[in-house]
Design a protein around this motif. Structure first.
Motif, short mmCIF file in Angstrom:
data_model
loop_
_atom_site.label_atom_id
_atom_site.label_comp_id
_atom_site.label_asym_id
_atom_site.label_seq_id
_atom_site.Cartn_x
_atom_site.Cartn_y
_atom_site.Cartn_z
N PRO A 85 0.84 -1.20 0.00
CA PRO A 85 0.00 0.00 0.00
C PRO A 85 0.88 1.25 0.00
CG PRO A 85 -0.48 -1.41 1.91
CD PRO A 85 0.69 -2.01 1.21
N ALA A 86 0.26 2.38 -0.33
CA ALA A 86 1.01 3.63 -0.49
C ALA A 86 1.57 4.14 0.83
CB ALA A 86 0.11 4.69 -1.11
N ASP A 87 0.87 3.84 1.94
CA ASP A 87 1.22 4.53 3.19
C ASP A 87 2.15 3.73 4.10
OD1 ASP A 87 -0.53 2.54 3.76
OD2 ASP A 87 -1.88 3.75 4.99
N ILE A 88 2.93 2.79 3.54
CA ILE A 88 3.84 2.03 4.41
C ILE A 88 5.02 2.90 4.85
CG2 ILE A 88 3.29 -0.24 3.50
CD1 ILE A 88 5.87 -0.03 1.81
N GLU A 89 5.55 2.53 6.03
CA GLU A 89 6.75 3.20 6.50
C GLU A 89 7.57 2.23 7.34
OE1 GLU A 89 5.33 5.80 10.16
OE2 GLU A 89 4.32 6.41 8.30
N PRO A 90 8.88 2.49 7.49
CA PRO A 90 9.73 1.59 8.25
C PRO A 90 9.20 1.40 9.67
CG PRO A 90 11.09 3.13 7.03
CD PRO A 90 9.66 3.58 6.88
N GLY A 91 9.28 0.18 10.16
CA GLY A 91 8.80 -0.12 11.50
C GLY A 91 7.45 -0.81 11.49
N MET A 92 6.71 -0.70 10.37
CA MET A 92 5.41 -1.36 10.28
C MET A 92 5.58 -2.87 10.20
SD MET A 92 3.26 0.85 7.59
CE MET A 92 1.83 1.68 8.20
N MET A 93 4.66 -3.59 10.85
CA MET A 93 4.70 -5.05 10.79
C MET A 93 3.46 -5.56 10.10
SD MET A 93 6.12 -6.15 14.51
CE MET A 93 6.33 -7.85 13.98
N PHE A 108 5.48 -13.15 10.27
CA PHE A 108 5.42 -11.71 10.50
C PHE A 108 6.67 -11.07 9.95
CE2 PHE A 108 2.32 -13.19 13.47
CZ PHE A 108 1.35 -12.21 13.40
N TYR A 109 6.48 -9.97 9.25
CA TYR A 109 7.61 -9.22 8.71
C TYR A 109 7.57 -7.80 9.22
CZ TYR A 109 8.44 -13.01 5.48
OH TYR A 109 8.73 -14.23 4.95
N THR A 110 8.74 -7.24 9.39
CA THR A 110 8.85 -5.82 9.72
C THR A 110 9.48 -5.13 8.52
OG1 THR A 110 9.28 -6.43 12.02
CG2 THR A 110 9.75 -4.14 11.39
N ILE A 111 8.90 -4.00 8.12
CA ILE A 111 9.53 -3.20 7.07
C ILE A 111 10.69 -2.44 7.71
CG2 ILE A 111 9.21 -1.23 5.51
CD1 ILE A 111 6.31 -2.16 5.18
N THR A 112 11.90 -2.71 7.24
CA THR A 112 13.05 -2.05 7.86
C THR A 112 13.59 -0.90 7.00
OG1 THR A 112 14.53 -3.72 6.92
CG2 THR A 112 13.77 -4.07 9.18
N ASP A 113 13.26 -0.90 5.71
CA ASP A 113 13.78 0.17 4.86
C ASP A 113 12.94 0.27 3.59
OD1 ASP A 113 15.46 2.24 4.28
OD2 ASP A 113 17.12 0.99 3.58
N ILE A 114 12.77 1.48 3.08
CA ILE A 114 12.09 1.71 1.80
C ILE A 114 13.00 2.60 0.98
CG2 ILE A 114 10.03 2.60 0.65
CD1 ILE A 114 8.65 2.31 3.48
N GLU A 115 13.42 2.09 -0.16
CA GLU A 115 14.31 2.90 -1.00
C GLU A 115 13.85 2.79 -2.44
OE1 GLU A 115 18.63 2.72 -0.81
OE2 GLU A 115 18.42 2.26 1.32
N GLY A 116 13.44 3.92 -3.00
CA GLY A 116 12.99 3.93 -4.39
C GLY A 116 11.86 2.94 -4.57
N ASP A 117 12.02 1.99 -5.51
CA ASP A 117 10.95 1.04 -5.78
C ASP A 117 11.16 -0.28 -5.04
OD1 ASP A 117 13.15 0.21 -7.16
OD2 ASP A 117 12.10 -0.13 -9.06
#
Ligand SMILES: [Zn+2]
Length: 168
Positions: A85-93, A108-117
């Motif tokens: 989804p558009a509104d993800i950010e690091p730290g979200m599980m 369960f996964y944690t988003i640790t980084d978002i870079e470009g695509d």
């Protein structure tokens, strides 16, 4: 009533890392689990509580293996940004199924980084690789109901609704 297999135990618990940095603490009525090796709680703490009664206090050191496991670099994955989804950010599980897995392998996964695509996902528990120090105090002990034993978990007041006609 003493803690034994098939008792329901309520604890207050204070958790720090090995350097005594605060991690978490139970609030309100505390943490409740079904005792007796049902994989409902850390086995090493269950061992210490066996045969004990309300008011018992102890401090248990858990190595990563006794707690949330060693950190596994292979559980880190990179996925396309467009899958999220558009509104993800690091730290979200969130929950996901591994590439070569089935629905039974939900992790369960944690988003640790978002870079470009690209999005970096870490399937390790946030406390993986950490040694924990747990101070626990037993606040309640009761016999489990037959249904709880059959289901291998506690049915409290706040137990989420689920289908009690089948064993899960
Ligand atoms: Zn149940």
């Amino acid at each position: 009533m003493k803690i034994a297999k098939n008792t329901v135990v309520t604890l207050s618990m204070h958790v720090t890392d090995a350097q005594n940095n605060f991690i978490e603490q139970t609030s309100g009525e505390g943490f409740t689990y079904l005792h007796g090796g049902y994989d409902d709680f850390f086995p090493k703490i269950e061992e210490q509580l066996e045969g004990k009664d309300i008011g018992f206090e102890t401090e248990v050191q858990l190595d990563p293996d006794d707690a949330f496991g060693e950190y596994d670099a292979e559980l880190v994955r990179v996925e396309a940004r467009s899958l999220f989804p558009a509104d993800i950010e690091p730290g979200m599980m969130f929950e996901g199924i591994p590439e070569d897995g089935s629905e039974d392998d939900l992790e369960f996964y944690t988003i640790t980084d978002i870079e470009g695509d690209k999005v970096v996902l870490d399937g390790n528990h946030p406390l993986a690789g950490m040694a924990l120090r747990c101070k626990v105090t037993v606040t309640e002990v009761r016999a489990a109901t037959d249904e709880e034993i059959e289901h291998e978990h506690v049915h409290g007041d706040d137990h989420e609704d689920h289908d009690h006609t089948t064993v899960h």
